[in-house]
Scaffold this active site. Structure first.
Site, short mmCIF file in Angstrom:
data_model
loop_
_atom_site.label_atom_id
_atom_site.label_comp_id
_atom_site.label_asym_id
_atom_site.label_seq_id
_atom_site.Cartn_x
_atom_site.Cartn_y
_atom_site.Cartn_z
N TYR A 156 17.49 2.61 40.35
CA TYR A 156 18.43 1.92 39.51
C TYR A 156 20.07 2.93 39.96
O TYR A 156 20.85 2.04 40.28
CB TYR A 156 18.27 2.37 38.14
CG TYR A 156 19.30 1.63 37.09
CD1 TYR A 156 19.28 0.35 36.89
CD2 TYR A 156 20.37 2.28 36.53
CE1 TYR A 156 20.04 -0.57 36.16
CE2 TYR A 156 21.20 1.70 35.82
CZ TYR A 156 21.23 0.43 35.47
OH TYR A 156 22.13 -0.29 34.72
N LYS A 160 23.10 0.89 41.84
CA LYS A 160 24.27 0.78 41.11
C LYS A 160 25.39 1.58 41.89
O LYS A 160 26.57 1.11 41.90
CB LYS A 160 24.17 1.41 39.66
CG LYS A 160 23.22 0.57 38.90
CD LYS A 160 23.78 -0.89 38.90
CE LYS A 160 22.99 -1.55 37.78
NZ LYS A 160 23.72 -2.99 37.74
N THR A 191 22.01 -3.49 24.12
CA THR A 191 21.44 -4.99 24.57
C THR A 191 19.94 -4.55 24.40
O THR A 191 19.52 -3.57 24.50
CB THR A 191 21.80 -5.24 26.03
OG1 THR A 191 21.32 -4.44 27.00
CG2 THR A 191 23.31 -5.05 26.03
#
Ligand SMILES: NC(=O)c1ccc[n+]([C@@H]2O[C@H](COP(=O)([O-])OP(=O)(O)OC[C@H]3O[C@@H](n4cnc5c(N)ncnc54)[C@H](O)[C@@H]3O)[C@@H](O)[C@H]2O)c1
Length: 252
Positions: A156, A160, A191
């Site tokens: 991740y 990014k 979220t």
């Protein structure tokens, strides 16, 4: 008068929290929006919200990891609305929490494929259309974890950081076509993604609010406000920038 009157936006991951709020915001400001996601039912729910609020949108299944699917989404926006001036790329994979030794190669490759190659593909097909429209804005959702790291998220954080550099690279290459390219880096935002590793949003808040000096987590609408700025002509002199919207997370 809306801030995006007469513009067309293609938004990926727009069944989700941040890109969904952005798609709704773009439409509320006058844009026609192609709402893309691998979750077509979710994309249709976003469209229903937009239409109920008086806006214009269509849903489209799109897997950003698939070249045919991304090219098809760009063509679908042109077919539906005639042009594209705004491209927002919001998709990211959910991958296991594990260090490099323990993370399966397939999970590493999947995260890179969706988080990074997905943006490469959407831009590959989308940027020529934006240039043909006389210019516009590309917004690539990165993360505060593109600038700083946490343990056990190698795919991740690396993907990014690469999204931020890819955005700068494209900003340089397409400035001559009046195509601006920026990344948007959220801090922890409420979220569905955050519920992957916690049982409830209350648990998430207990763990993560202390890392955000502003004293709360982000709401999808906080990011939609920032995306609207990058999408609109108010950011006409902004390109190659990573806009960090993280409640101070990276200031510490
Ligand atoms: N929520 C946070 O705390 C946070 C923090 C930093 C960065 N981000 C970034 O924000 C972006 C949006 O995340 P969110 O929090 O809104 O997540 P979310 O889970 O609410 O939405 C993600 C959406 O991406 C879609 N998607 C997944 N794979 C796809 C694919 N291959 N093709 C098309 N769509 C696909 C999912 O169906 C989902 O609708 C991501 O890029 C994420 O990395 C989120």
């Amino acid at each position: 008068m809306g801030r995006l009157d007469g513009k067309v936006a293609l938004v990926t991951a727009a069944a989700g929290g941040i890109a969904g709020a952005s798609a709704r915001r773009f439409a509320a400001e006058g844009a026609s929006v192609l709402v893309c996601d691998i979750d077509l039912d979710g994309a249709e729910r976003t469209v229903a919200d937009i239409v109920a609020a008086g806006g214009t949108a269509r849903a489209r299944h799109c897997d950003v990891a698939d070249p045919e699917s991304t090219e098809g989404a760009v063509e679908a926006a042109i077919d539906a609305f005639g042009t594209i001036q705004i491209l927002m790329n919001g998709a990211a994979a959910r991958e296991p929490v594990a260090n490099v030794v323990d993370l399966p190669l397939a999970e590493w490759e999947r995260a890179m494929r969706i988080n990074l190659t997905g943006i490469f593909l959407m831009c590959k097909y989308g940027i020529p259309k934006i240039a043909a429209a006389g210019g516009g804005s590309v917004i690539n959702v990165a993360s505060q974890l593109g600038s700083v790291v946490v343990p056990n998220r190698p795919a991740y954080v690396t993907s990014k950081a690469a999204v931020i550099q890819l955005s700068r690279s494209m900003a340089l290459d397409f400035a001559k076509d009046n195509v601006r390219v920026n990344s948007l880096s959220p801090g922890a935002t409420e979220t569905g993604r955050l519920l992957e590793h916690y049982d409830t949003m209350e648990d998430v808040r207990r763990a993560l609010v202390p890392l955000h000096p502003i004293g709360r987590l982000g709401q999808p609408e906080d990011l939609a406000d920032a995306a609207l700025f990058l999408a609109s002509d108010e950011s006409a002199f902004v390109t190659g920038h990573d806009l960090i919207v993280d409640g101070g997370y990276t200031a510490v």
